[in-house]
Design a protein around this motif. Sequence first.
Motif, PDB file in Angstrom:
ATOM      1  N   ASP A  18      24.630  19.246   7.111  1.00  0.00           N
ATOM      2  CA  ASP A  18      24.641  17.611   7.185  1.00  0.00           C
ATOM      3  C   ASP A  18      23.145  17.191   7.035  1.00  0.00           C
ATOM      4  O   ASP A  18      22.321  17.507   7.883  1.00  0.00           O
ATOM      5  N   ALA A  19      22.916  16.391   6.069  1.00  0.00           N
ATOM      6  CA  ALA A  19      21.580  15.909   5.559  1.00  0.00           C
ATOM      7  C   ALA A  19      21.580  14.351   6.093  1.00  0.00           C
ATOM      8  O   ALA A  19      20.838  13.731   5.786  1.00  0.00           O
ATOM      9  N   GLY A  20      22.424  14.071   7.054  1.00  0.00           N
ATOM     10  CA  GLY A  20      22.449  12.514   7.438  1.00  0.00           C
ATOM     11  C   GLY A  20      22.641  11.708   6.643  1.00  0.00           C
ATOM     12  O   GLY A  20      22.337  10.610   6.825  1.00  0.00           O
ATOM     13  N   ILE A  21      23.923  12.136   5.970  1.00  0.00           N
ATOM     14  CA  ILE A  21      24.239  10.960   4.746  1.00  0.00           C
ATOM     15  C   ILE A  21      25.690  10.986   5.092  1.00  0.00           C
ATOM     16  O   ILE A  21      26.671  11.748   5.408  1.00  0.00           O
ATOM     17  N   THR A  22      26.015   9.641   5.271  1.00  0.00           N
ATOM     18  CA  THR A  22      27.469   9.008   5.516  1.00  0.00           C
ATOM     19  C   THR A  22      27.810   8.247   4.154  1.00  0.00           C
ATOM     20  O   THR A  22      26.859   7.515   3.523  1.00  0.00           O
ATOM     21  N   GLN A  23      28.891   8.160   3.813  1.00  0.00           N
ATOM     22  CA  GLN A  23      29.541   7.439   2.691  1.00  0.00           C
ATOM     23  C   GLN A  23      30.714   6.682   3.276  1.00  0.00           C
ATOM     24  O   GLN A  23      31.600   6.876   3.857  1.00  0.00           O
ATOM     25  N   SER A  24      30.899   5.301   2.704  1.00  0.00           N
ATOM     26  CA  SER A  24      32.084   4.697   3.016  1.00  0.00           C
ATOM     27  C   SER A  24      32.450   3.774   1.885  1.00  0.00           C
ATOM     28  O   SER A  24      31.509   3.188   1.106  1.00  0.00           O
ATOM     29  N   PRO A  25      33.647   3.367   1.749  1.00  0.00           N
ATOM     30  CA  PRO A  25      34.861   4.252   2.313  1.00  0.00           C
ATOM     31  C   PRO A  25      34.871   5.647   2.115  1.00  0.00           C
ATOM     32  O   PRO A  25      34.165   6.000   1.024  1.00  0.00           O
ATOM     33  N   ARG A  26      35.587   6.393   2.568  1.00  0.00           N
ATOM     34  CA  ARG A  26      35.972   7.574   2.244  1.00  0.00           C
ATOM     35  C   ARG A  26      36.964   7.778   1.292  1.00  0.00           C
ATOM     36  O   ARG A  26      37.023   8.684   0.130  1.00  0.00           O
ATOM     37  N   CYS A  65      27.165  10.721  -3.082  1.00  0.00           N
ATOM     38  CA  CYS A  65      25.730  10.472  -2.793  1.00  0.00           C
ATOM     39  C   CYS A  65      24.914  11.552  -2.451  1.00  0.00           C
ATOM     40  O   CYS A  65      25.371  12.454  -1.934  1.00  0.00           O
ATOM     41  N   ALA A  66      23.705  11.479  -2.898  1.00  0.00           N
ATOM     42  CA  ALA A  66      22.725  12.686  -2.364  1.00  0.00           C
ATOM     43  C   ALA A  66      21.607  12.325  -2.243  1.00  0.00           C
ATOM     44  O   ALA A  66      21.307  11.046  -2.604  1.00  0.00           O
ATOM     45  N   THR A  67      20.774  12.962  -1.652  1.00  0.00           N
ATOM     46  CA  THR A  67      19.253  12.563  -1.218  1.00  0.00           C
ATOM     47  C   THR A  67      18.604  13.957  -1.393  1.00  0.00           C
ATOM     48  O   THR A  67      19.062  14.868  -1.535  1.00  0.00           O
ATOM     49  N   GLU A  68      17.174  13.567  -1.464  1.00  0.00           N
ATOM     50  CA  GLU A  68      16.211  15.006  -1.761  1.00  0.00           C
ATOM     51  C   GLU A  68      15.999  15.561  -0.531  1.00  0.00           C
ATOM     52  O   GLU A  68      16.612  15.232   0.536  1.00  0.00           O
ATOM     53  N   GLY A  69      15.740  16.864  -0.621  1.00  0.00           N
ATOM     54  CA  GLY A  69      15.510  17.515   0.526  1.00  0.00           C
ATOM     55  C   GLY A  69      14.099  17.189   1.170  1.00  0.00           C
ATOM     56  O   GLY A  69      13.351  16.545   0.654  1.00  0.00           O
ATOM     57  N   GLN A  70      14.004  18.015   2.349  1.00  0.00           N
ATOM     58  CA  GLN A  70      12.789  17.741   3.285  1.00  0.00           C
ATOM     59  C   GLN A  70      11.831  18.967   2.837  1.00  0.00           C
ATOM     60  O   GLN A  70      10.565  18.421   2.864  1.00  0.00           O
ATOM     61  N   ASP A  71      12.057  20.040   2.576  1.00  0.00           N
ATOM     62  CA  ASP A  71      11.071  20.974   2.267  1.00  0.00           C
ATOM     63  C   ASP A  71      10.758  21.650   0.935  1.00  0.00           C
ATOM     64  O   ASP A  71       9.624  21.943   0.758  1.00  0.00           O
ATOM     65  N   SER A  72      11.714  21.760   0.067  1.00  0.00           N
ATOM     66  CA  SER A  72      11.673  22.255  -1.168  1.00  0.00           C
ATOM     67  C   SER A  72      11.992  21.396  -2.304  1.00  0.00           C
ATOM     68  O   SER A  72      12.606  20.351  -2.373  1.00  0.00           O
ATOM     69  N   TYR A  73      11.159  21.619  -3.464  1.00  0.00           N
ATOM     70  CA  TYR A  73      10.886  20.793  -4.432  1.00  0.00           C
ATOM     71  C   TYR A  73      12.440  20.446  -5.310  1.00  0.00           C
ATOM     72  O   TYR A  73      12.884  21.724  -5.430  1.00  0.00           O
ATOM     73  N   ASN A  74      12.633  19.389  -5.496  1.00  0.00           N
ATOM     74  CA  ASN A  74      13.932  18.965  -6.274  1.00  0.00           C
ATOM     75  C   ASN A  74      15.238  19.334  -5.583  1.00  0.00           C
ATOM     76  O   ASN A  74      16.162  19.302  -6.198  1.00  0.00           O
ATOM     77  N   GLU A  75      15.270  19.868  -4.390  1.00  0.00           N
ATOM     78  CA  GLU A  75      16.646  19.970  -3.723  1.00  0.00           C
ATOM     79  C   GLU A  75      17.370  18.641  -3.609  1.00  0.00           C
ATOM     80  O   GLU A  75      16.677  17.715  -3.046  1.00  0.00           O
ATOM     81  N   GLN A  76      18.505  18.696  -3.712  1.00  0.00           N
ATOM     82  CA  GLN A  76      19.532  17.728  -3.366  1.00  0.00           C
ATOM     83  C   GLN A  76      20.516  17.991  -2.255  1.00  0.00           C
ATOM     84  O   GLN A  76      21.141  19.101  -2.466  1.00  0.00           O
ATOM     85  N   PHE A  77      20.801  17.013  -1.561  1.00  0.00           N
ATOM     86  CA  PHE A  77      21.886  17.384  -0.431  1.00  0.00           C
ATOM     87  C   PHE A  77      23.043  16.204  -0.472  1.00  0.00           C
ATOM     88  O   PHE A  77      22.559  15.062  -0.517  1.00  0.00           O
ATOM     89  N   PHE A  78      24.353  16.468  -0.413  1.00  0.00           N
ATOM     90  CA  PHE A  78      25.358  15.579  -0.613  1.00  0.00           C
ATOM     91  C   PHE A  78      26.071  15.189   0.460  1.00  0.00           C
ATOM     92  O   PHE A  78      26.069  15.924   1.604  1.00  0.00           O
ATOM     93  N   GLY A  79      26.253  13.986   0.432  1.00  0.00           N
ATOM     94  CA  GLY A  79      27.311  13.358   1.463  1.00  0.00           C
ATOM     95  C   GLY A  79      28.747  13.845   1.205  1.00  0.00           C
ATOM     96  O   GLY A  79      28.868  14.600   0.186  1.00  0.00           O
ATOM     97  N   PRO A  80      29.642  13.338   1.988  1.00  0.00           N
ATOM     98  CA  PRO A  80      30.877  13.862   2.140  1.00  0.00           C
ATOM     99  C   PRO A  80      31.893  13.284   1.000  1.00  0.00           C
ATOM    100  O   PRO A  80      32.952  13.856   0.477  1.00  0.00           O
ATOM    101  N   GLY A  81      31.309  12.397   0.098  1.00  0.00           N
ATOM    102  CA  GLY A  81      32.102  11.935  -1.020  1.00  0.00           C
ATOM    103  C   GLY A  81      33.227  10.695  -0.668  1.00  0.00           C
ATOM    104  O   GLY A  81      33.376  10.466   0.413  1.00  0.00           O
TER     105      GLY A  81
END
Lengths: 110, 113
Positions: free
Chosen positions: B1-9, B91-107
């Motif tokens: 979980d990258a701390g991403i929420t999406q609304s509505p689901r 929706c996605a955001t960048e990662g904290q640690d490594s270059y170009n990583e992306q983490f996704f919300g639930p959709g």
Amino acid sequence: QKEVEQNSGPLSVPEGAIASLNCTYSDRGSQSFFWYRQYSGKSPELIMSIYSNGDKEDGRFTAQLNKASQYVSLLIRDSQPSDSATYLCAAGGGNEKLTFGTGTRLTIIP
Amino acid sequence: DAGITQSPRHKVTETGTPVTLRCHQTENHRYMYWYRQDPGHGLRLIHYSYGVKDTDKGEVSDGYSVSRSKTEDFLLTLESATSSQTSVYFCATEGQDSYNEQFFGPGTRLTVL
């Protein structure tokens, strides 16, 4: 047009065997490569990142990168039924954007 | 979980109506992305943002607009929804640690009738 190509599958592998997933990319400027796992109805989950030629291992997963051949692969050892999912390959350049393949559907047969 | 929420689901709407999808992140990431995912096409970038009020188009931006007035929120608007915009939006955001990583919300599953 930057492209990332994957065989859509489905790829069926017996439980306990090695699953091999492959990906090619068109942009020679790509610097970063990723494998995501996506279960049906869920969001993609990052499982491997690789930036340099060669192998990178993390548990049962090994990512392989060959920049000369523009080829990325993912090996899953000791495949488990829980590994059944769609695997997405992605490539990134220097612009903070990723290009994704359409995914390979993997089924592990008990 | 990258701390991403999406609304509505989930949302069902009619052709011609405006729709706004919200992405919210709690980790102060600079980069945020909107993708759509369709069978046979994979994940395609719609728009992305590299800071407050800084946005740019992706490969399938026609019919979509975005806004980012706060670091934590990235809004995707369909000004006049069409049936071709029926899709799953991530929706996605960048990662904290490594270059170009992306983490996704639930959709968000959007159906345009």
